[in-house]
Design a protein around this motif. Structure first.
Motif, PDB file in Angstrom:
ATOM      1  N   PHE A  39       0.822  -1.217   0.000  1.00 46.22           N
ATOM      2  CA  PHE A  39       0.000   0.000   0.000  1.00 46.22           C
ATOM      3  C   PHE A  39       0.852   1.261   0.000  1.00 46.22           C
ATOM      4  CE2 PHE A  39      -3.422  -2.962   0.801  1.00 46.22           C
ATOM      5  CZ  PHE A  39      -4.358  -2.456  -0.069  1.00 46.22           C
ATOM      6  N   SER A 242     -12.095   0.244  -2.201  1.00 46.78           N
ATOM      7  CA  SER A 242     -11.217   0.463  -1.050  1.00 46.78           C
ATOM      8  C   SER A 242      -9.760   0.595  -1.476  1.00 46.78           C
ATOM      9  CB  SER A 242     -11.401  -0.641  -0.007  1.00 46.78           C
ATOM     10  OG  SER A 242     -11.007  -1.868  -0.527  1.00 46.78           O
ATOM     11  N   GLU A 246      -7.682   3.685  -0.193  1.00 47.64           N
ATOM     12  CA  GLU A 246      -6.464   3.550   0.596  1.00 47.64           C
ATOM     13  C   GLU A 246      -5.300   4.273  -0.070  1.00 47.64           C
ATOM     14  OE1 GLU A 246      -6.571   0.226   2.856  1.00 47.64           O
ATOM     15  OE2 GLU A 246      -4.481   0.244   3.492  1.00 47.64           O
ATOM     16  N   LEU A 249      -5.817   7.788   0.924  1.00 43.84           N
ATOM     17  CA  LEU A 249      -5.786   7.934   2.377  1.00 43.84           C
ATOM     18  C   LEU A 249      -4.368   7.954   2.933  1.00 43.84           C
ATOM     19  CD1 LEU A 249      -8.393   8.049   3.928  1.00 43.84           C
ATOM     20  CD2 LEU A 249      -8.077   5.686   4.607  1.00 43.84           C
ATOM     21  N   VAL A 250      -3.564   6.963   2.527  1.00 42.17           N
ATOM     22  CA  VAL A 250      -2.216   6.865   3.096  1.00 42.17           C
ATOM     23  C   VAL A 250      -1.398   8.092   2.720  1.00 42.17           C
ATOM     24  CG1 VAL A 250      -2.221   4.356   3.200  1.00 42.17           C
ATOM     25  CG2 VAL A 250      -1.323   5.488   1.166  1.00 42.17           C
ATOM     26  N   THR A 266       1.067   4.824   5.372  1.00 39.25           N
ATOM     27  CA  THR A 266       0.734   3.400   5.370  1.00 39.25           C
ATOM     28  C   THR A 266       1.206   2.722   6.641  1.00 39.25           C
ATOM     29  OG1 THR A 266       1.180   3.464   3.006  1.00 39.25           O
ATOM     30  CG2 THR A 266       0.754   1.326   3.950  1.00 39.25           C
ATOM     31  N   LEU A 269      -1.322   3.601   9.320  1.00 41.04           N
ATOM     32  CA  LEU A 269      -2.660   3.020   9.163  1.00 41.04           C
ATOM     33  C   LEU A 269      -2.628   1.492   9.230  1.00 41.04           C
ATOM     34  CD1 LEU A 269      -4.155   5.359   6.430  1.00 41.04           C
ATOM     35  CD2 LEU A 269      -4.684   5.305   8.858  1.00 41.04           C
ATOM     36  N   GLU A 270      -1.636   0.892   8.583  1.00 40.70           N
ATOM     37  CA  GLU A 270      -1.591  -0.576   8.580  1.00 40.70           C
ATOM     38  C   GLU A 270      -1.216  -1.122   9.960  1.00 40.70           C
ATOM     39  OE1 GLU A 270      -2.478  -2.920   6.438  1.00 40.70           O
ATOM     40  OE2 GLU A 270      -3.174  -1.433   5.009  1.00 40.70           O
ATOM     41  N   SER A 273      -4.287  -0.918  12.018  1.00 44.78           N
ATOM     42  CA  SER A 273      -5.298  -1.931  11.708  1.00 44.78           C
ATOM     43  C   SER A 273      -4.827  -3.311  12.152  1.00 44.78           C
ATOM     44  CB  SER A 273      -5.674  -1.890  10.229  1.00 44.78           C
ATOM     45  OG  SER A 273      -4.851  -2.715   9.474  1.00 44.78           O
ATOM     46  N   LEU A 289     -11.916   0.551   9.353  1.00 47.21           N
ATOM     47  CA  LEU A 289     -12.151   1.769   8.585  1.00 47.21           C
ATOM     48  C   LEU A 289     -12.726   2.892   9.448  1.00 47.21           C
ATOM     49  CD1 LEU A 289     -13.303   0.452   5.119  1.00 47.21           C
ATOM     50  CD2 LEU A 289     -11.307   1.843   5.611  1.00 47.21           C
ATOM     51  N   TYR A 292      -9.623   4.373  10.703  1.00 53.35           N
ATOM     52  CA  TYR A 292      -9.000   5.074   9.574  1.00 53.35           C
ATOM     53  C   TYR A 292      -9.645   6.430   9.356  1.00 53.35           C
ATOM     54  CZ  TYR A 292      -6.312   1.230   7.439  1.00 53.35           C
ATOM     55  OH  TYR A 292      -5.413   0.262   7.160  1.00 53.35           O
TER      56      TYR A 292
END
Lengths: 326, 289
Positions: A39, A242, A246, A249-250, A266, A269-270, A273, A289, A292
């Motif tokens: 990502f 998605s 993503e 988003l990242v 990333t 966020l990763e 998650s 999400l 996120y």
């Protein structure tokens, strides 16, 4: 940072990244690293267009899906190696980016964003209908050959790690080269004010078209890799909204229009998650999400420059004692 | 053949009425505040859940629960405008697009957490009723939804054209800066516009409930249609959104009838892309903005 320090950090980073799979053997952890690298790479590809030129595409799944489908169709129907299919997918995505770009780039702001969403949706709908050679809605599993490096299939997860690490390095290198060249400055000028950029002689349509092609090409490579990694393809996954989300988003969370922004975003966020998943299991749908989107809102409201902007601020305020840039 | 065609057009018009409520909301917000609300569909979803819970907990008819869902969402709109949207107004598109987009993700996934992905339906006495006119079939629940949707659109039109606040909103949408110079209080106008738009989404949700299932992703279906309609009908133009929504409903229905059950959206998107290809300057104001 002085030049020498930069090379030192890069060298240390490279050694750590290369050695990582030798020390981390848990398949869960390697999987998270692979997701982070993948990502980051998609974010880096999106950032070229979305970050530097501020063309806020929410349709990059179009190119991810085209890459995934091109290589998979070549492999499953004709037995051609995904290494070749990956490049072919990139080329297909580049070609597709021409009409899509022609259509979307004449639109500004929210119109552009809506049009990009629509193009990705249209491609998904088309692949849902292609039952003859692209398996329709059910998709297909990719035959598992065990260890077949020439067919991009590996027994060790660490091998996938090195493949996607390589992709990310290529993406970052391309971004770095663009950032330092005239085209990078043109992109930033377009992002700041397209009319003004054109007024001083920037050929905005051409610059945007070229960068969009590179962005599409790179995103398609990610599509091929992902499909090979999960051994499965269907329109809903390949053209998943998605993926588009993503990618954007990242970059925004990390820092839009910066080299390392998508990577930093990333990682945050990763990791979040993954932690949520290990605390809560996968029992609570939507939690990932939800978190996120809260992070995204917080960044937009309080730190529009992203984490990189925030870190630079702190660095200048506390260490360098220089006035922070806005 | 003619009967099939007429039936498809009727089906399309009936669902187009709901699309209209959603797209009028989107276009109203854009016209007045210059923001595209990517979360509009999620407010339809919230409207549906409000009606669902009122129906299952208290036995209130979904159509009656309109009087709850509309004010609740109006209030939500005022608060969201005040606490979130107001902070990102500016010349830069990025924060605006991604703030409402984040809001959409948040609401969708919160509802996934709270209500699970299960489909919720409410069965009313008129859910399965239909009028038969000639060979044509008109479901009562959809007809009521369409009629109420048109009535609400008409009320909005009257509000925009006869009241001071409505005129202020129209003035703000035509030229915000001049309107402000004329002494219009932007905060109040923006709050009412956002609230009204969300109330319309809430109404759409309640009207849908007798014949449509509520689930967390349901808003996406409607917002996608609304975007297409809004872009085709010119962003910011209420009448354009209304007409384009009805057209989109018909286009979708004809696609399903004559191209294939899964092809309604293809026809709709093809129309959108064709419009964008040939009339980009006809969209929105000068230079497609």
């Amino acid at each position: 940072m002085s030049g020498n320090m930069k090379w030192l950090w890069l060298a240390i980073g490279a050694v750590v990244m290369l050695a990582l799979p030798q020390f981390v053997t848990s398949s869960f952890a390697i999987d998270i690293f692979i997701r982070i690298l993948l990502f980051s790479f998609i974010g880096v590809a999106w950032n070229l267009m979305g970050g530097y030129a501020k063309q806020l595409s929410l349709g990059h799944a179009a190119y991810f899906g085209l890459g995934a489908y091109t290589s998979t169709i070549m492999q499953v129907n004709y037995g051609i190696s995904p290494w070749i299919g990956m490049i072919a997918g990139g080329v297909v995505a580049m070609l597709a980016s021409l009409p899509i770009g022609w259509l979307c780039f004449r639109l500004r702001g929210p119109y552009f964003t809506i049009a990009t969403i629509a193009t990705a949706q249209v491609l998904m709908l088309i692949f849902l209908k292609f039952r003859d050679f692209a398996w329709g809605a059910e998709g297909t599993t990719i035959p598992n050959l065990g260890s077949a490096p020439l067919m991009m299939q590996f027994e060790e997860k660490s091998s996938y790690y090195y493949v996607v690490l390589g992709l990310l390095v290529v993406g970052l290198w391309i971004t770095h080269r663009i950032e330092k060249s005239w085209i990078g400055y043109y992109l930033v000028a377009i992002g700041e004010d397209e009319d003004a950029a054109e007024a001083i002689g920037v050929n905005a349509p051409k610059v945007k078209r070229d960068i969009y092609m590179i962005s599409a090409f790179l995103t398609a490579l990610a599509g091929t890799f992902y499909t090979q990694y999960i051994y499965f393809i269907d329109p809903a996954t390949a053209f998943s909204f998605s993926v588009s989300i993503e990618a954007a988003l990242v970059s925004i969370v990390g820092g839009i229009g910066t080299l390392w922004g998508p990577v930093i975003g990333t990682v945050l966020l990763e990791t979040t998650s993954a932690l949520l998943q290990s605390w809560l299991g996968s029992s609570v749908g939507g939690i990932q999400l939800t978190v996120y989107s809260l992070i995204l809102m917080a960044v937009i409201l309080w730190r529009p420059t992203g984490l990189i902007g925030f870190a630079t601020d702190v660095y200048h305020r506390t260490i360098r004692r220089k006035p922070a840039r806005a | 053949m003619w009967e099939t065609l007429a039936q498809a057009v009727i089906n399309g018009l009936l669902i187009g009425g709901i699309y209209a409520l959603v797209s009028i909301g989107v276009t109203l917000i854009f016209g007045v505040i210059k923001i595209v609300n990517f979360a509009q569909g999620e407010f339809v979803m919230i409207g549906m859940y409000i009606s669902f819970f009122l129906a299952t907990q208290f036995g209130i008819d979904p159509l009656v629960s309109l009087v709850v869902s509309m004010p609740v969402l109006f209030l939500a709109g005022v608060l969201i405008q005040h606490f979130l949207i107001r902070r990102v107004l500016g010349p830069n598109d990025m924060p605006q697009i991604f703030l409402t987009f984040a809001l959409s993700l948040l609401l969708l996934n919160l509802s996934l957490m709270l209500f699970t992905a299960n489909y919720r339906t409410v069965h009313t006495s008129y859910s399965d009723e239909a009028f038969h006119i000639g060979g044509l079939y008109i479901p009562v629940a959809k007809l009521i939804a369409f009629a109420v949707a048109m009535a609400l659109s008409g009320l909005l039109w009257v509000f925009l054209h006869t009241t001071d606040l409505g005129k202020a909103m129209r003035a703000a949408s035509q030229n915000r800066d001049v309107a402000m110079l004329m002494g219009i209080n932007p905060n109040r106008v923006f709050a009412v516009a956002f609230g009204t738009a969300l109330a319309l989404a809430g109404a759409a949700g309640s009207l849908l409930m007798p014949f449509y299932s509520a689930y967390p992703f349901v808003g996406q279906v409607f917002v996608l249609m609304a975007f297409v309609a809004v872009v085709m009908g010119t962003l910011g133009n209420v009448m354009g959104a209304l007409v384009a929504s009805l057209m989109m409903g018909v286009a979708e229905s004809l696609g399903i009838q004559f191209v294939g059950a899964d092809s309604g959206l293809i026809v709709v998107f093809a129309l959108l892309l064709l419009t964008l290809a040939f009339r980009p300057s006809g969209l929105g104001a000068r230079r497609g903005r």
